[in-house]
Design a protein around this motif. Structure first.
Motif, short mmCIF file in Angstrom:
data_model
loop_
_atom_site.label_atom_id
_atom_site.label_comp_id
_atom_site.label_asym_id
_atom_site.label_seq_id
_atom_site.Cartn_x
_atom_site.Cartn_y
_atom_site.Cartn_z
N ALA A 222 -3.14 0.78 -0.52
CA ALA A 222 -3.03 1.36 0.82
C ALA A 222 -1.97 2.45 0.84
O ALA A 222 -0.97 2.37 0.13
CB ALA A 222 -2.66 0.26 1.82
N GLY A 223 -2.20 3.45 1.68
CA GLY A 223 -1.18 4.46 1.95
C GLY A 223 -1.32 5.74 1.15
O GLY A 223 -2.12 5.84 0.22
N ALA A 224 -0.51 6.70 1.56
CA ALA A 224 -0.44 8.01 0.91
C ALA A 224 0.97 8.55 1.13
O ALA A 224 1.68 8.11 2.03
CB ALA A 224 -1.46 8.96 1.52
N LYS A 225 1.35 9.50 0.32
CA LYS A 225 2.68 10.11 0.49
C LYS A 225 2.66 11.12 1.62
O LYS A 225 1.72 11.91 1.74
CB LYS A 225 3.14 10.79 -0.79
CG LYS A 225 3.59 9.84 -1.86
CD LYS A 225 4.19 10.59 -3.04
CE LYS A 225 4.58 9.64 -4.14
NZ LYS A 225 5.12 10.36 -5.29
N ASP A 226 3.72 11.12 2.43
CA ASP A 226 3.86 12.15 3.46
C ASP A 226 4.57 13.35 2.86
O ASP A 226 4.91 13.37 1.67
CB ASP A 226 4.56 11.59 4.71
CG ASP A 226 6.03 11.29 4.51
OD1 ASP A 226 6.61 11.56 3.43
OD2 ASP A 226 6.66 10.76 5.46
N TYR A 227 4.81 14.37 3.65
CA TYR A 227 5.40 15.60 3.14
C TYR A 227 6.87 15.45 2.74
O TYR A 227 7.44 16.33 2.11
CB TYR A 227 5.22 16.78 4.11
CG TYR A 227 5.84 16.58 5.47
CD1 TYR A 227 7.11 17.02 5.75
CD2 TYR A 227 5.13 15.95 6.50
CE1 TYR A 227 7.68 16.84 7.00
CE2 TYR A 227 5.68 15.77 7.74
CZ TYR A 227 6.95 16.21 7.99
OH TYR A 227 7.51 16.03 9.23
N HIS A 228 7.49 14.32 3.06
CA HIS A 228 8.86 14.04 2.62
C HIS A 228 8.90 13.17 1.36
O HIS A 228 9.96 12.90 0.84
CB HIS A 228 9.65 13.33 3.72
CG HIS A 228 9.91 14.18 4.92
ND1 HIS A 228 10.71 15.30 4.90
CD2 HIS A 228 9.46 14.09 6.20
CE1 HIS A 228 10.75 15.85 6.10
NE2 HIS A 228 9.99 15.13 6.90
N GLY A 229 7.73 12.70 0.91
CA GLY A 229 7.67 11.88 -0.29
C GLY A 229 7.64 10.38 -0.02
O GLY A 229 7.61 9.59 -0.96
N TYR A 230 7.65 9.97 1.25
CA TYR A 230 7.57 8.56 1.59
C TYR A 230 6.10 8.12 1.62
O TYR A 230 5.24 8.88 2.06
CB TYR A 230 8.16 8.28 2.98
CG TYR A 230 9.66 8.47 3.06
CD1 TYR A 230 10.52 7.48 2.60
CD2 TYR A 230 10.20 9.63 3.59
CE1 TYR A 230 11.89 7.65 2.69
CE2 TYR A 230 11.57 9.81 3.68
CZ TYR A 230 12.42 8.82 3.22
OH TYR A 230 13.76 8.99 3.29
N VAL A 231 5.84 6.89 1.19
CA VAL A 231 4.50 6.33 1.33
C VAL A 231 4.35 5.86 2.78
O VAL A 231 5.22 5.16 3.30
CB VAL A 231 4.28 5.15 0.36
CG1 VAL A 231 2.91 4.52 0.59
CG2 VAL A 231 4.43 5.61 -1.08
N VAL A 232 3.26 6.26 3.41
CA VAL A 232 2.98 5.87 4.79
C VAL A 232 1.62 5.19 4.85
O VAL A 232 0.72 5.51 4.08
CB VAL A 232 3.04 7.06 5.76
CG1 VAL A 232 4.46 7.61 5.88
CG2 VAL A 232 2.09 8.17 5.34
N ILE A 233 1.52 4.23 5.77
CA ILE A 233 0.28 3.46 5.93
C ILE A 233 -0.04 3.37 7.42
O ILE A 233 0.83 3.02 8.22
CB ILE A 233 0.44 2.04 5.35
CG1 ILE A 233 0.83 2.11 3.86
CG2 ILE A 233 -0.85 1.23 5.54
CD1 ILE A 233 1.20 0.76 3.26
N ARG A 234 -1.29 3.68 7.77
CA ARG A 234 -1.72 3.57 9.17
C ARG A 234 -2.31 2.18 9.41
O ARG A 234 -3.25 1.78 8.75
CB ARG A 234 -2.75 4.65 9.51
CG ARG A 234 -3.10 4.67 10.99
CD ARG A 234 -3.96 5.87 11.36
NE ARG A 234 -3.37 7.15 11.01
CZ ARG A 234 -2.45 7.80 11.72
NH1 ARG A 234 -1.98 7.27 12.83
NH2 ARG A 234 -1.98 8.97 11.31
#
Length: 161
Positions: free
Chosen positions: A35-47
């Motif tokens: 689950a998840g993907a990296k945001d533009y800051h490099g954090y993994v985010v999950i909806r």
């Protein structure tokens, strides 16, 4: 805000890698997929349930059973390494100081001045944080927000010295 119970209904947490795996079929990734993907800051985010969460905060909730009210820092400075042993509770100031020490952030202590709207008295502080703690007893972000909008805060008009 998601609960630990709901989180565990949707995802499994892999403590060895810090990754989350879908327990249910998901439109963008099927059951059993990461689950998840990296945001533009490099954090993994999950909806989850239409809300976007940072995976390191979800990892804390999953393992510790409580939402991290303070900041969480990645000890090894790798924003996508969400293993629980790589996460630690820190204050905002501690997080900023660690980022500065690691070379990820600059100019932490910009000197600011404020002029009292009623008396005309000018005060000088080594930083916005120092000013807020001196005037309010805690850091609230009010001076930073006021400076961005060119508005007064706490009875003062602020600027960088």
């Amino acid at each position: 805000m998601i609960t630990q119970f709901r989180l565990k209904e949707l995802l499994d947490y892999l403590p060895d890698t810090g990754e989350f795996v879908w327990k249910i079929s998901h439109p963008r990734a099927g059951k059993g997929r990461i689950a998840g993907a990296k945001d533009y800051h490099g954090y993994v985010v999950i909806r989850l349930d239409t809300v976007l969460y940072k995976a390191h905060r979800l990892a804390w909730l999953y393992v510790k059973g409580e939402w991290p009210e303070k900041g969480l820092d990645h000890i090894n400075q790798n924003k996508s390494d969400n293993r629980i042993e790589n996460l630690e509770w820190v204050t905002r100031k501690e997080n900023v100081l660690q980022a500065i020490a690691a070379g990820r952030r600059h100019y932490p202590e910009k000197v600011i001045k404020g002029i009292n709207i009623r008396t005309g008295r000018t005060l000088t502080f080594k930083s916005q944080i120092d000013a807020e703690i001196t005037l309010r007893g805690k850091q609230t972000g009010g001076i930073s927000a006021a400076m961005k909008r060119n508005k007064p805060a706490y009875g003062y008009v602020w600027w960088y010295a």
